[in-house]
Design a protein around this motif. Structure first.
Motif, PDB file in Angstrom:
ATOM      1  N   LEU A 150       0.832  -1.209   0.000  1.00 42.56           N
ATOM      2  CA  LEU A 150       0.000   0.000   0.000  1.00 42.56           C
ATOM      3  C   LEU A 150       0.869   1.263   0.000  1.00 42.56           C
ATOM      4  CD1 LEU A 150      -2.776  -0.956   2.602  1.00 42.56           C
ATOM      5  CD2 LEU A 150      -3.029  -0.774   0.131  1.00 42.56           C
ATOM      6  N   GLU A 151       1.943   1.233   0.776  1.00 43.42           N
ATOM      7  CA  GLU A 151       2.825   2.399   0.858  1.00 43.42           C
ATOM      8  C   GLU A 151       3.422   2.733  -0.505  1.00 43.42           C
ATOM      9  OE1 GLU A 151       6.832   3.832   3.318  1.00 43.42           O
ATOM     10  OE2 GLU A 151       5.701   2.057   3.942  1.00 43.42           O
ATOM     11  N   ASN A 152       3.860   1.723  -1.237  1.00 43.67           N
ATOM     12  CA  ASN A 152       4.411   1.956  -2.577  1.00 43.67           C
ATOM     13  C   ASN A 152       3.354   2.528  -3.514  1.00 43.67           C
ATOM     14  OD1 ASN A 152       6.919   0.958  -1.809  1.00 43.67           O
ATOM     15  ND2 ASN A 152       6.438  -1.138  -2.425  1.00 43.67           N
ATOM     16  N   ASP A 153       2.125   2.014  -3.385  1.00 45.66           N
ATOM     17  CA  ASP A 153       1.035   2.511  -4.230  1.00 45.66           C
ATOM     18  C   ASP A 153       0.726   3.969  -3.907  1.00 45.66           C
ATOM     19  OD1 ASP A 153      -1.234   1.835  -6.166  1.00 45.66           O
ATOM     20  OD2 ASP A 153      -2.351   2.601  -4.448  1.00 45.66           O
ATOM     21  N   PHE A 154       0.672   4.301  -2.599  1.00 52.54           N
ATOM     22  CA  PHE A 154       0.409   5.690  -2.196  1.00 52.54           C
ATOM     23  C   PHE A 154       1.498   6.619  -2.713  1.00 52.54           C
ATOM     24  CE2 PHE A 154      -2.014   4.038   1.732  1.00 52.54           C
ATOM     25  CZ  PHE A 154      -3.206   4.045   1.024  1.00 52.54           C
TER      26      PHE A 154
END
Length: 285
Positions: A150-154
């Motif tokens: 999720l962090e990479n996507d954000f």
């Protein structure tokens, strides 16, 4: 580092005569919503187990399952002989049949088996807590791995928003010129005499009304703050959600003030990126 609220953990402990299995599954929720299923003998320990789970997982819709399987010679229940015999006598009075057939039927009837309530075995309960600890470790590892995705996507979404904001900054002088030309042409089309000074004053007022300088600055600050919060040691799902709301507010204001089709197209793209962030934000702890 952010964590997801989605996860699964399982741990098994083998005792001499029993196998203890603990399974924990979690989904997103605004608070801790725990559903616990366990043998009735351990219901008195439920509050303690709930507290351990809540302290570890903090938020989420959590399903906790405790299974105790007897693997040795120990029996979990006994035949209630007097009740079974009464059932068999009643069945004989109704219809003729072999004793073995009557016994099979009687054992299916209520109260044919009895289970004596036993005191909680401390060694067994210690094993249960060990299995619970192992399952919690697994589910938190799962949550961290999901959080990393999720962090990479954000990070990619925020970078896309920053790129779009840069395009807005470059386009803004062009937008102001286009708005000014459109107003001047409208006045010329009216073919009426207009006081030049008064027209200039009205034009300045109109351009100031649709000025987006403050919105551009605030949006840039919110995007930077989102990235800073994303990189913090703790998982701040609620805080990131609040920042996302502020980002959306500035994007909407820019869209309402733009009055220029090319810029409004950029705003639509920004809203699309932000919507994807908000969808994923529901899973962040």
């Amino acid at each position: 580092m952010i964590q997801s609220m989605t996860g699964f953990g399982k741990h098994v402990v083998q005792l001499p005569t029993k196998k203890i299995t603990v399974e924990i599954k979690s989904l997103n929720s605004k608070s801790i919503d725990l559903n616990a299923r366990m043998p009735s003998a351990y219901r008195e320990k439920e509050l303690e187990i709930r507290k351990v789970i809540a302290n570890s997982l903090q938020r989420g819709k959590v399903d906790f399952n405790l299974y105790i399987e007897i693997t040795g010679d120990e029996a979990s229940g006994q035949v209630n002989e007097s009740v079974v015999k009464q059932y068999m006598n009643q069945l004989k009075s109704i219809a003729n049949g072999e004793d073995i057939q009557l016994l099979e039927m009687a054992l299916r009837l209520p109260d044919a088996m009895r289970t004596d309530r036993e005191d909680i075995d401390e060694e067994e309960y210690t094993a249960i807590l060990e299995a619970l600890k192992g399952a919690l470790t697994e589910i938190n590892t799962f949550r961290s791995e999901e959080g990393s995705v999720l962090e990479n996507d954000f990070a990619e979404r925020i970078k896309a928003l920053q790129t779009l904001l840069e395009k807005v900054l470059v386009m803004d002088p062009e937008r102001q010129s286009a708005v000014r030309e459109r107003l001047e042409k409208a006045v010329q089309d009216v073919k009426a005499e207009v006081d030049a000074n008064r027209f200039e004053q009205e034009l300045i007022y109109y351009l100031e009304k649709y000025d987006i300088t403050e919105e551009k600055v605030r949006l840039a600050n919110h995007l930077d703050y989102f990235v800073k919060t994303l990189k913090s040691k703790d998982s701040n799902g609620k805080k990131l959600g609040f920042i996302s709301q502020e980002i959306g507010r500035e994007i909407n204001t820019i869209g309402s003030k733009a009055n220029y089709a090319p810029m409004q197209q950029l705003v639509v793209q920004m809203k699309d990126e932000l919507e994807k962030i908000k969808e994923q934000m529901l899973n962040v702890l």
